[in-house]
Design a protein around this motif. Structure first.
Motif, PDB file in Angstrom:
ATOM      1  N   SER A   1       3.897   3.133   3.889  1.00 54.36           N
ATOM      2  CA  SER A   1       4.544   1.878   3.533  1.00 54.36           C
ATOM      3  C   SER A   1       3.542   0.735   3.688  1.00 54.36           C
TER       4      SER A   1
ATOM      5  N   TYR B   1       9.305   8.457  -5.770  1.00 51.55           N
ATOM      6  CA  TYR B   1       8.091   9.064  -6.302  1.00 51.55           C
ATOM      7  C   TYR B   1       8.428  10.397  -6.966  1.00 51.55           C
TER       8      TYR B   1
ATOM      9  N   CYS C   1       5.755   6.349  -9.703  1.00 54.99           N
ATOM     10  CA  CYS C   1       6.849   5.910  -8.844  1.00 54.99           C
ATOM     11  C   CYS C   1       7.709   4.915  -9.613  1.00 54.99           C
TER      12      CYS C   1
ATOM     13  N   HIS D   1      -2.603  11.842  -4.460  1.00 57.27           N
ATOM     14  CA  HIS D   1      -2.103  10.533  -4.041  1.00 57.27           C
ATOM     15  C   HIS D   1      -1.278   9.977  -5.197  1.00 57.27           C
TER      16      HIS D   1
ATOM     17  N   PHE E   1       0.829  -1.197   0.000  1.00 54.58           N
ATOM     18  CA  PHE E   1       0.000   0.000   0.000  1.00 54.58           C
ATOM     19  C   PHE E   1       0.868   1.254   0.000  1.00 54.58           C
ATOM     20  N   ASP E   2       2.036   1.178  -0.652  1.00 56.34           N
ATOM     21  CA  ASP E   2       2.947   2.317  -0.688  1.00 56.34           C
ATOM     22  C   ASP E   2       2.276   3.497  -1.388  1.00 56.34           C
ATOM     23  N   GLN E   3       2.403   4.675  -0.789  1.00 56.55           N
ATOM     24  CA  GLN E   3       1.737   5.845  -1.359  1.00 56.55           C
ATOM     25  C   GLN E   3       2.389   7.124  -0.849  1.00 56.55           C
TER      26      GLN E   3
ATOM     27  N   SER F   1       0.667   6.525  -6.335  1.00 60.03           N
ATOM     28  CA  SER F   1       0.941   5.120  -6.041  1.00 60.03           C
ATOM     29  C   SER F   1       1.030   4.365  -7.356  1.00 60.03           C
ATOM     30  N   GLU F   2       1.987   3.440  -7.424  1.00 63.28           N
ATOM     31  CA  GLU F   2       2.222   2.701  -8.662  1.00 63.28           C
ATOM     32  C   GLU F   2       2.353   3.692  -9.823  1.00 63.28           C
TER      33      GLU F   2
ATOM     34  N   ARG G   1       1.588  11.202  -0.435  1.00 63.92           N
ATOM     35  CA  ARG G   1       0.440  12.115  -0.408  1.00 63.92           C
ATOM     36  C   ARG G   1       0.899  13.518  -0.017  1.00 63.92           C
TER      37      ARG G   1
ATOM     38  N   LYS H   1      12.000   2.503  -3.339  1.00 66.19           N
ATOM     39  CA  LYS H   1      10.879   3.200  -3.962  1.00 66.19           C
ATOM     40  C   LYS H   1      11.179   4.697  -4.062  1.00 66.19           C
TER      41      LYS H   1
END
Length: 345
Positions: free
Chosen positions: A306, A281, A273, A227, A206-208, A229-230, A210, A279
């Motif tokens: 994370s 971003y 990302c 947000h 659930f990596d993000q 993510s991915e 914000r 990781k």
């Protein structure tokens, strides 16, 4: 004196018994190898190869009533802000009570597609005017986001353009020992955000990243945020506005039970990302679309999430590896031009 020499002789004898004859190399067993997959050795090697990053940013002290050179003057109020708040609220209700918005919000799952409702353009215009009036208290420390010219930043999640290291404000925001580095940079059109999550070692989960702002623009808006993510970025506005007409009649209308969450409000935002050793971003927010002002302070906060904690296969809690400010205790920023010699460093 004799006892001193006797002590030295005894010490040499002990060393010889423990380590072999003087000058003899320690015996080596070719079958005995070091386990380089050991977590301790891997961690030690990473710390050597990646020294702890450092802060690099400048600040100003906001003085709203007594502007001096190098400080920001409070913007003159050309109009009473209260009518703007009322106008914002009425425009919100005109949008969310329209048949087009209701049908869009009633679709299963998170609403899809950018909000092309005409009222949304009016909402953005009003809140941009209000944002210029939402100034910090006198004496507030404000972090400078460098405003540069001729930036060539590709939003691919790699953070490999030299501008990130040479020009951007760089702030360590790691939490609970995590090394998480935030980058901020701007030009006349966009705010650029970067995040190097050095200790994020998994691609999935659930990596993000914000970024929250418009925290005190209006009592009707809790915040706006992106947000990342991915390979996706989403823009969301969390309001303090409640549905005021007939109650929900089915599960697709459950959004009417809560403060209105406005999804997909940014068409020009981008973000993604990447993952190599860790990781990273990257994101950009269009200044005009987001209503973020230049040369005027704005409040914001940041979260980097994370993988969550599970117990017995069940979700227990979320985990943040980076934070800067909160909704109630935000950090103040200002997008401001920097000296020409600094841009060339």
């Amino acid at each position: 004196m004799r006892s001193k020499y006797l002590f030295l002789v005894l010490a040499m004898l002990v060393c010889t018994l423990l380590t072999g004859r003087p000058g003899q190399a320690e015996s080596y067993d070719p079958g005995e190898t070091v386990d380089y997959s050991s977590p301790l050795i891997i961690r030690t090697r990473e710390l050597v190869e990646q020294p702890l990053p450092h802060h690099r940013y400048s600040t100003i002290i906001f003085r709203g009533n007594t502007p001096n050179k190098g400080q920001i003057a409070k913007q003159p109020l050309a109009e009473n802000p209260e009518p703007l708040h009322d106008q914002l609220l009425s425009t919100f209700y005109a949008k969310i009570e329209s048949r087009e918005y209701i049908d869009w919000s009633n679709l299963p799952g998170i609403p899809k597609g950018f909000q092309h409702f005409p009222e949304e353009a009016d909402i953005k215009s009003i809140r941009a005017r209000l944002a210029k009036k939402a100034l910090p208290p006198d004496g507030t420390e404000v972090i400078v986001i460098p405003l540069c010219q001729n930036l060539a930043v590709t939003i691919d999640g790699h953070l490999d353009e030299p501008q990130w290291e040479q020009l951007a404000a760089k702030i360590m925001i790691g939490k609970d020992g995590a090394r998480t580095l935030l980058y901020l940079l701007a030009d006349d059109s966009n705010l650029y955000l970067g995040c190097d999550a050095i200790d994020e070692r998994t691609m999935k989960g659930f990596d993000q990243f914000r970024f929250y702002f418009h925290l005190n623009t209006s009592p009707h808006i809790a915040n706006e945020r992106i947000h990342v993510s991915e390979d996706t970025v989403n823009g969301l506005r969390q309001t303090r506005i409640n549905w005021r007409k007939s109650p929900p009649t089915n599960e697709n209308e459950r959004w009417k039970k809560f403060h209105i969450s406005d999804w997909n409000i940014y068409q020009l935002a981008s973000g993604t990302c990447s993952f190599s050793r860790n990781k990273k971003y990257e994101a950009s927010i269009n200044l005009e679309e987001s209503g973020l002002p230049i040369e005027i302070p704005f409040s914001a906060f940041v979260e980097v999430e994370s993988d969550p904690i599970y117990e017995a296969g069940k979700f227990k809690s979320r985990v943040h590896i980076g934070e800067l400010g909160t909704q109630k205790r935000p950090v103040w920023f200002i997008i401001q031009k920097i000296a020409a010699e600094a841009q060339g460093r």
